[in-house]
Motif scaffolding. Structure first.
Motif, short mmCIF file in Angstrom:
data_model
loop_
_atom_site.label_atom_id
_atom_site.label_comp_id
_atom_site.label_asym_id
_atom_site.label_seq_id
_atom_site.Cartn_x
_atom_site.Cartn_y
_atom_site.Cartn_z
N GLU A 80 44.58 17.44 36.28
CA GLU A 80 44.15 17.78 34.91
C GLU A 80 42.90 17.00 34.51
O GLU A 80 42.37 17.21 33.42
CB GLU A 80 45.27 17.48 33.92
N GLU A 135 44.85 19.72 44.09
CA GLU A 135 45.03 20.73 43.04
C GLU A 135 45.58 22.03 43.63
O GLU A 135 46.44 22.69 43.02
CB GLU A 135 43.69 21.00 42.35
N VAL A 165 47.71 18.37 26.69
CA VAL A 165 47.48 18.51 28.13
C VAL A 165 48.72 18.12 28.92
O VAL A 165 49.02 18.71 29.96
CB VAL A 165 46.28 17.65 28.57
N TYR A 166 49.44 17.12 28.41
CA TYR A 166 50.65 16.62 29.07
C TYR A 166 51.84 16.74 28.10
O TYR A 166 52.29 15.74 27.53
CB TYR A 166 50.47 15.17 29.49
#
Length: 226
Positions: A80, A135, A165-166
């Motif tokens: 990310e 990734e 994002v998390y």
């Protein structure tokens, strides 16, 4: 004569280095150093290869670290965040000329995937080289991965900013006991300005900062050392 002397010296150096490395339990090296000393590292025959910040390492660099003696590859990273940076725009996913939309093979076909990646790099036709092996394996291979879901660094006010994002990230109890920023009303402070900074060189601090920013920095430093 010089070439012969250099080869003899290099051979002595390699023998000495190989002797030292063979006795070490852990050998740390950068990907650039690995590429330069490939024969020496392969002579050590490392069975376990651990790559830190694997999401920022080009897939080709990961492949060069492997050999027929490799039994276990451990990739640690965060897809990310930053990606690898190929020099050619055409080789990046954003160029739209790659194959990022193609699904990855199943677990049993990971090795052929690696070979295909090498072939792609040789063609220079644009195959999303800024998408790391890490990734690819995390997002599209179906492999089981382990994730760290508890953070111990940031105060909750800071960790809440990256929650979109998390979403599964949790705060450890200890972060609620961290001291507040001295002299500040809040631990998170955004300072917005429209002044264009002047930089001496890339990566250096600007020559001119907005006066408010300088006063804020001085105030923070004074409170921190009182």
């Amino acid at each position: 004569m010089y070439a012969l002397m250099y080869c003899n010296h290099q051979a002595e150096y390699d023998i000495s280095s190989l002797s030292a490395l063979s006795q070490a339990r852990i050998v740390g090296i950068t990907t650039s150093g690995l590429a330069k000393m490939q024969p020496l590292i392969q002579a050590v025959r490392p069975r376990i290869v651990l790559v830190e910040e694997a999401a920022e390492v080009l897939e080709g660099h990961i492949l060069t670290s492997l050999s027929k003696y490799t039994e276990h590859l451990i990739l640690i990273g965060d897809h990310e965040q930053l990606r690898p940076k190929p020099n050619l725009y055409e080789l990046q996913a954003i160029s739209g000329r790659g194959a990022s939309g193609a699904p990855l093979p199943s677990k049993a076909n990971i090795l052929p995937l690696m070979r295909q990646s090498v072939a792609c790099m040789c063609t220079h036709r644009g195959y999303d080289l800024d998408i790391s092996m890490f990734e690819r394996l995390v997002t599209r291979s179906g492999l089981q991965v382990s994730r760290l879901l508890t953070q111990h660094r940031m105060r909750p006010e800071v960790s809440s900013l990256i929650r979109p994002v998390y979403p599964d990230l949790h705060d450890a109890p200890r972060v609620f006991t961290y001291t507040h920023v001295p002299g500040m009303a809040t631990d998170v402070f955004f300072f917005d300005h429209d002044h264009k900074g002047l930089f001496k060189d890339k990566g250096e601090m600007p020559l001119h900062l907005p006066p408010l920013g300088l006063h804020l920095e001085c105030c923070t430093l004074q409170n921190a050392f009182e």
